[in-house]
Design a protein around this motif. Structure first.
Motif, short mmCIF file in Angstrom:
data_model
loop_
_atom_site.label_atom_id
_atom_site.label_comp_id
_atom_site.label_asym_id
_atom_site.label_seq_id
_atom_site.Cartn_x
_atom_site.Cartn_y
_atom_site.Cartn_z
N ARG A 115 0.82 -1.21 0.00
CA ARG A 115 0.00 0.00 0.00
C ARG A 115 0.86 1.27 0.00
O ARG A 115 0.51 2.27 -0.61
N HIS A 116 2.00 1.21 0.67
CA HIS A 116 2.84 2.40 0.81
C HIS A 116 3.96 2.45 -0.24
O HIS A 116 4.78 3.38 -0.21
N HIS A 117 3.96 1.49 -1.15
CA HIS A 117 5.00 1.49 -2.18
C HIS A 117 4.64 2.49 -3.28
O HIS A 117 3.48 2.57 -3.70
N GLU A 118 5.63 3.21 -3.75
CA GLU A 118 5.38 4.26 -4.74
C GLU A 118 4.90 3.74 -6.09
O GLU A 118 4.32 4.49 -6.88
N ARG A 119 5.09 2.47 -6.33
CA ARG A 119 4.72 1.92 -7.64
C ARG A 119 3.21 1.81 -7.83
O ARG A 119 2.72 1.81 -8.95
N PHE A 120 2.46 1.69 -6.72
CA PHE A 120 1.02 1.48 -6.83
C PHE A 120 0.24 2.55 -6.07
O PHE A 120 0.70 3.06 -5.04
N ALA A 124 -6.00 2.15 -5.10
CA ALA A 124 -6.15 0.93 -5.89
C ALA A 124 -5.83 -0.31 -5.06
O ALA A 124 -6.54 -1.32 -5.12
N VAL A 125 -4.77 -0.23 -4.26
CA VAL A 125 -4.41 -1.35 -3.39
C VAL A 125 -5.50 -1.58 -2.35
O VAL A 125 -5.89 -2.72 -2.09
N ASP A 126 -6.00 -0.47 -1.77
CA ASP A 126 -7.10 -0.60 -0.80
C ASP A 126 -8.28 -1.35 -1.39
O ASP A 126 -8.86 -2.23 -0.76
N ARG A 127 -8.64 -1.02 -2.63
CA ARG A 127 -9.79 -1.66 -3.27
C ARG A 127 -9.54 -3.16 -3.48
O ARG A 127 -10.43 -3.98 -3.24
N ARG A 128 -8.33 -3.49 -3.88
CA ARG A 128 -8.01 -4.90 -4.13
C ARG A 128 -7.98 -5.70 -2.83
O ARG A 128 -8.45 -6.83 -2.76
N VAL A 129 -7.42 -5.09 -1.79
CA VAL A 129 -7.36 -5.77 -0.49
C VAL A 129 -8.77 -5.95 0.07
O VAL A 129 -9.13 -7.02 0.57
N GLN A 130 -9.58 -4.90 -0.01
CA GLN A 130 -10.95 -5.00 0.49
C GLN A 130 -11.75 -6.04 -0.27
O GLN A 130 -12.55 -6.78 0.32
N ALA A 131 -11.54 -6.13 -1.58
CA ALA A 131 -12.23 -7.14 -2.37
C ALA A 131 -11.82 -8.55 -1.92
O ALA A 131 -12.66 -9.45 -1.80
N ASN A 187 -3.37 -5.83 10.84
CA ASN A 187 -2.02 -5.67 10.30
C ASN A 187 -1.96 -4.70 9.12
O ASN A 187 -0.97 -4.00 8.92
N TYR A 188 -3.03 -4.65 8.34
CA TYR A 188 -3.05 -3.76 7.16
C TYR A 188 -3.23 -2.31 7.57
O TYR A 188 -2.55 -1.42 7.09
N TYR A 189 -4.17 -2.09 8.49
CA TYR A 189 -4.41 -0.72 8.98
C TYR A 189 -3.79 -0.58 10.37
O TYR A 189 -4.45 -0.15 11.31
N ALA A 190 -2.53 -0.95 10.49
CA ALA A 190 -1.86 -0.92 11.79
C ALA A 190 -1.84 0.50 12.34
O ALA A 190 -1.36 1.42 11.67
N TRP A 191 -2.35 0.68 13.57
CA TRP A 191 -2.36 2.00 14.19
C TRP A 191 -0.97 2.32 14.68
O TRP A 191 -0.31 1.51 15.33
N GLN A 192 -0.50 3.52 14.36
CA GLN A 192 0.79 3.97 14.85
C GLN A 192 0.66 5.39 15.36
O GLN A 192 0.01 6.22 14.73
N ARG A 193 1.30 5.66 16.49
CA ARG A 193 1.29 7.01 17.03
C ARG A 193 2.08 7.94 16.11
O ARG A 193 3.21 7.63 15.73
N PRO A 194 1.50 9.06 15.67
CA PRO A 194 2.25 10.01 14.84
C PRO A 194 3.53 10.42 15.53
O PRO A 194 3.60 10.54 16.74
N ALA A 195 4.59 10.66 14.75
CA ALA A 195 5.90 10.98 15.30
C ALA A 195 5.87 12.24 16.15
O ALA A 195 6.64 12.40 17.09
N THR A 196 4.94 13.16 15.83
CA THR A 196 4.90 14.44 16.55
C THR A 196 3.93 14.43 17.73
O THR A 196 3.80 15.41 18.42
#
Length: 201
Positions: A115-120, A124-131, A187-196
């Motif tokens: 999802r975070h790769h610049e190639r895609f 679009a990745v979200d839609r494919r994963v949700q499907a 794991n896909y929508y892993a919550w992470q505390r913002p750096a700030t």
């Protein structure tokens, strides 16, 4: 008596990859034990085909056979899941020098990297994963997973094929399917505390 851990250790990808995600070394030659191309080609021939219907894959199966079911021409859900995982592994590992089986890297985590790769596109990745996650049958899940694994192959992102096989097995029943969906989502929508972010915000 064969235990689950013994069977897992015999899985094709574990015979070639160590627990740290590196290739095993052949003690007689000192060479990396990469899967032969003909093995991977045989596995890919199982894509979209029923378990045990492709003789080329028979040498790679490790699941115990239920004799009564076999006499009726039936396979277990575990055999079905292993067949699917082998076929996807053959697709994923093709032409890569580094292992595409990475112990501990869940499907959801691998897809988050995609999802975070610049190639895609993230959308679009979200839609494919949700499907894929919304699939209500194993056959539909595998059809959609094939496209996602192809994208993981493109960016050289590995995943844990023991965990993938467990997820496919869980997809056979509504209650365990929900559990697998939760694992993917966490794991896909892993919550992470913002750096700030400050403590307590």
């Amino acid at each position: 008596m064969t235990t689950v851990s013994d069977t897992t250790a015999r899985r094709y990808w574990n015979r070639h990859v160590r627990k740290d995600g590196t290739w095993r070394i052949d003690p007689s030659t000192g060479q990396e034990m990469r899967p032969p191309g003909e093995d991977l080609a045989a596995m890919r021939s199982g894509l979209g085909r029923p378990a045990v219907a492709v003789p080329a894959l028979w040498p790679f199966y490790t699941c115990e056979v239920d004799d009564r079911a076999a006499q009726r021409g039936e396979v277990s859900q575990e055999q079905d899941a292993e067949h699917a995982a082998l076929a996807l592994y053959g697709l994923h590992q093709q032409a890569h020098k580094r292992p595409m089986h990475a112990p501990g890297t869940s499907v959801g985590r691998a897809l988050r990297t995609l999802r975070h790769h610049e190639r895609f596109s993230q959308d679009a990745v979200d839609r494919r994963v949700q499907a894929a996650v919304n699939s209500t049958s194993v056959s539909t899940l595998l059809y959609r997973l094939r496209g996602l694994v192809s994208q993981l192959h493109t960016i050289k992102q590995p995943l844990d094929y023991d965990l993938l096989m467990a997820d496919i097995l869980d997809w056979h029943r509504p209650d365990t399917r929900q559990r697998a969906r939760r694992r993917w989502g966490l794991n896909y929508y892993a919550w992470q505390r913002p750096a700030t972010a400050q403590p307590g915000t």
